[in-house]
Design a protein around this motif. Structure first.
Motif, PDB file in Angstrom:
ATOM      1  N   SER A 259       0.824  -1.211   0.000  1.00 36.51           N
ATOM      2  CA  SER A 259       0.000   0.000   0.000  1.00 36.51           C
ATOM      3  C   SER A 259       0.860   1.264   0.000  1.00 36.51           C
ATOM      4  CB  SER A 259      -0.927  -0.015   1.221  1.00 36.51           C
ATOM      5  OG  SER A 259      -1.727   1.148   1.235  1.00 36.51           O
ATOM      6  N   SER A 260       1.899   1.298   0.823  1.00 30.95           N
ATOM      7  CA  SER A 260       2.747   2.496   0.861  1.00 30.95           C
ATOM      8  C   SER A 260       3.544   2.651  -0.438  1.00 30.95           C
ATOM      9  CB  SER A 260       3.694   2.469   2.074  1.00 30.95           C
ATOM     10  OG  SER A 260       4.560   1.364   2.012  1.00 30.95           O
ATOM     11  N   ALA A 261       3.967   1.547  -1.042  1.00 31.24           N
ATOM     12  CA  ALA A 261       4.695   1.617  -2.310  1.00 31.24           C
ATOM     13  C   ALA A 261       3.795   2.154  -3.420  1.00 31.24           C
ATOM     14  CB  ALA A 261       5.247   0.243  -2.678  1.00 31.24           C
ATOM     15  N   ILE A 262       2.554   1.692  -3.454  1.00 31.10           N
ATOM     16  CA  ILE A 262       1.604   2.178  -4.465  1.00 31.10           C
ATOM     17  C   ILE A 262       1.301   3.655  -4.225  1.00 31.10           C
ATOM     18  CG2 ILE A 262      -0.782   1.972  -5.290  1.00 31.10           C
ATOM     19  CD1 ILE A 262      -0.467  -1.097  -4.815  1.00 31.10           C
ATOM     20  N   THR A 263       1.159   4.048  -2.975  1.00 33.00           N
ATOM     21  CA  THR A 263       0.924   5.455  -2.656  1.00 33.00           C
ATOM     22  C   THR A 263       2.099   6.316  -3.119  1.00 33.00           C
ATOM     23  OG1 THR A 263      -0.474   4.882  -0.763  1.00 33.00           O
ATOM     24  CG2 THR A 263       0.492   7.092  -0.779  1.00 33.00           C
ATOM     25  N   MET A 264       3.333   5.838  -2.899  1.00 26.12           N
ATOM     26  CA  MET A 264       4.518   6.566  -3.361  1.00 26.12           C
ATOM     27  C   MET A 264       4.495   6.703  -4.883  1.00 26.12           C
ATOM     28  SD  MET A 264       7.348   4.838  -0.857  1.00 26.12           S
ATOM     29  CE  MET A 264       8.755   5.568  -1.667  1.00 26.12           C
ATOM     30  N   PHE A 265       4.159   5.621  -5.571  1.00 29.68           N
ATOM     31  CA  PHE A 265       4.066   5.634  -7.027  1.00 29.68           C
ATOM     32  C   PHE A 265       3.054   6.683  -7.491  1.00 29.68           C
ATOM     33  CE2 PHE A 265       1.535   4.206 -10.649  1.00 29.68           C
ATOM     34  CZ  PHE A 265       2.486   4.186 -11.663  1.00 29.68           C
ATOM     35  N   LEU A 266       1.870   6.667  -6.892  1.00 28.25           N
ATOM     36  CA  LEU A 266       0.820   7.598  -7.299  1.00 28.25           C
ATOM     37  C   LEU A 266       1.205   9.044  -7.003  1.00 28.25           C
ATOM     38  CD1 LEU A 266      -2.337   5.578  -6.175  1.00 28.25           C
ATOM     39  CD2 LEU A 266      -1.466   5.899  -8.503  1.00 28.25           C
ATOM     40  N   LYS A 267       1.796   9.300  -5.836  1.00 29.60           N
ATOM     41  CA  LYS A 267       2.208  10.667  -5.500  1.00 29.60           C
ATOM     42  C   LYS A 267       3.262  11.179  -6.476  1.00 29.60           C
ATOM     43  CE  LYS A 267       1.096  10.842  -0.609  1.00 29.60           C
ATOM     44  NZ  LYS A 267       1.596  11.060   0.755  1.00 29.60           N
ATOM     45  N   ARG A 268       4.241  10.358  -6.798  1.00 26.22           N
ATOM     46  CA  ARG A 268       5.279  10.784  -7.733  1.00 26.22           C
ATOM     47  C   ARG A 268       4.688  11.032  -9.113  1.00 26.22           C
ATOM     48  NH1 ARG A 268      10.901  10.939  -8.202  1.00 26.22           N
ATOM     49  NH2 ARG A 268      10.687  11.398  -6.006  1.00 26.22           N
ATOM     50  N   SER A 269       3.769  10.163  -9.538  1.00 28.07           N
ATOM     51  CA  SER A 269       3.125  10.339 -10.844  1.00 28.07           C
ATOM     52  C   SER A 269       2.359  11.659 -10.897  1.00 28.07           C
ATOM     53  CB  SER A 269       2.169   9.182 -11.141  1.00 28.07           C
ATOM     54  OG  SER A 269       2.868   7.966 -11.219  1.00 28.07           O
ATOM     55  N   VAL A 270       1.640  11.972  -9.831  1.00 27.25           N
ATOM     56  CA  VAL A 270       0.868  13.223  -9.772  1.00 27.25           C
ATOM     57  C   VAL A 270       1.813  14.422  -9.718  1.00 27.25           C
ATOM     58  CG1 VAL A 270      -0.692  14.585  -8.317  1.00 27.25           C
ATOM     59  CG2 VAL A 270      -1.185  12.169  -8.757  1.00 27.25           C
ATOM     60  N   ASP A 271       2.851  14.364  -8.882  1.00 28.19           N
ATOM     61  CA  ASP A 271       3.801  15.485  -8.764  1.00 28.19           C
ATOM     62  C   ASP A 271       4.495  15.795 -10.082  1.00 28.19           C
ATOM     63  OD1 ASP A 271       3.199  15.749  -6.091  1.00 28.19           O
ATOM     64  OD2 ASP A 271       5.043  14.788  -5.370  1.00 28.19           O
ATOM     65  N   ASP A 272       4.900  14.755 -10.792  1.00 30.16           N
ATOM     66  CA  ASP A 272       5.677  14.936 -12.022  1.00 30.16           C
ATOM     67  C   ASP A 272       4.816  14.926 -13.285  1.00 30.16           C
ATOM     68  OD1 ASP A 272       7.832  14.922 -10.322  1.00 30.16           O
ATOM     69  OD2 ASP A 272       8.492  12.896 -10.854  1.00 30.16           O
ATOM     70  N   CYS A 273       3.543  14.581 -13.143  1.00 32.04           N
ATOM     71  CA  CYS A 273       2.628  14.446 -14.291  1.00 32.04           C
ATOM     72  C   CYS A 273       3.162  13.463 -15.328  1.00 32.04           C
ATOM     73  CB  CYS A 273       2.360  15.800 -14.941  1.00 32.04           C
ATOM     74  SG  CYS A 273       1.448  16.920 -13.883  1.00 32.04           S
ATOM     75  N   GLU A 274       3.807  12.420 -14.833  1.00 31.83           N
ATOM     76  CA  GLU A 274       4.307  11.351 -15.700  1.00 31.83           C
ATOM     77  C   GLU A 274       4.619  10.130 -14.847  1.00 31.83           C
ATOM     78  OE1 GLU A 274       7.797  13.012 -17.528  1.00 31.83           O
ATOM     79  OE2 GLU A 274       9.044  12.575 -15.793  1.00 31.83           O
ATOM     80  N   LEU A 275       4.869   9.020 -15.519  1.00 34.58           N
ATOM     81  CA  LEU A 275       5.268   7.821 -14.787  1.00 34.58           C
ATOM     82  C   LEU A 275       6.653   8.041 -14.176  1.00 34.58           C
ATOM     83  CD1 LEU A 275       4.218   5.013 -17.297  1.00 34.58           C
ATOM     84  CD2 LEU A 275       3.156   5.535 -15.097  1.00 34.58           C
ATOM     85  N   PRO A 276       6.905   7.483 -12.998  1.00 31.75           N
ATOM     86  CA  PRO A 276       8.208   7.663 -12.361  1.00 31.75           C
ATOM     87  C   PRO A 276       9.286   6.725 -12.920  1.00 31.75           C
ATOM     88  CG  PRO A 276       6.747   6.496 -10.883  1.00 31.75           C
ATOM     89  CD  PRO A 276       5.940   6.861 -12.097  1.00 31.75           C
ATOM     90  N   PHE A 277       9.032   6.160 -14.065  1.00 35.45           N
ATOM     91  CA  PHE A 277       9.993   5.288 -14.739  1.00 35.45           C
ATOM     92  C   PHE A 277       9.641   5.284 -16.214  1.00 35.45           C
ATOM     93  CE2 PHE A 277       6.451   2.732 -13.262  1.00 35.45           C
ATOM     94  CZ  PHE A 277       6.060   2.083 -14.418  1.00 35.45           C
ATOM     95  N   HIS A 278      10.552   4.807 -17.031  1.00 36.63           N
ATOM     96  CA  HIS A 278      10.292   4.698 -18.464  1.00 36.63           C
ATOM     97  C   HIS A 278       9.886   3.257 -18.773  1.00 36.63           C
ATOM     98  CE1 HIS A 278      11.784   8.679 -19.272  1.00 36.63           C
ATOM     99  NE2 HIS A 278      12.803   8.423 -18.494  1.00 36.63           N
ATOM    100  N   PRO A 279       8.638   3.062 -19.220  1.00 35.07           N
ATOM    101  CA  PRO A 279       8.209   1.704 -19.558  1.00 35.07           C
ATOM    102  C   PRO A 279       9.078   1.135 -20.673  1.00 35.07           C
ATOM    103  CG  PRO A 279       6.371   3.237 -19.659  1.00 35.07           C
ATOM    104  CD  PRO A 279       7.605   4.040 -19.480  1.00 35.07           C
ATOM    105  N   ARG A 280       9.294  -0.140 -20.615  1.00 40.48           N
ATOM    106  CA  ARG A 280      10.060  -0.765 -21.684  1.00 40.48           C
ATOM    107  C   ARG A 280       9.412  -2.083 -22.053  1.00 40.48           C
ATOM    108  NH1 ARG A 280      15.053  -2.525 -17.912  1.00 40.48           N
ATOM    109  NH2 ARG A 280      13.880  -4.096 -16.842  1.00 40.48           N
TER     110      ARG A 280
END
Length: 92
Positions: free
Chosen positions: A35-56
């Protein structure tokens, strides 16, 4: 002094059971819950307006390059040996 509390909501996601179990172990090693990892992912995505990694997408070329980098390659003593191996491969 007033403490601001945020409203929480549930997020239901269907994922592969093995993937969830593996993720639980990975995040546990980082002292995080899923849950905390997903929350971190979502917060970073919202802050940066992009995925926090480059999909490959791992293509056959990517796999071949990874094999070369790891030293897991087949070599031949001559072009003739390579041609024979290639013929056998094509016939299979």
């Amino acid at each position: 002094m007033s403490i601001k509390t945020s409203k929480k909501t549930n997020l239901n996601v269907k994922i592969d059971t093995d993937l969830k179990n593996e993720a639980d172990l990975v995040f546990k090693d980082m002292d995080l819950t899923l849950s905390s990892a997903i929350t971190m992912f979502l917060k970073r995505s919202v802050d940066d307006c992009e995925l926090p990694f480059h999909p490959r997408v791992t293509s056959e070329l990517d796999q071949a390059l990874d094999e070369i980098k790891s030293g897991n390659i087949e070599s031949f003593d001559s072009v003739k040996d390579w041609e024979e191996d290639l013929r056998e491969y094509v016939q299979d």
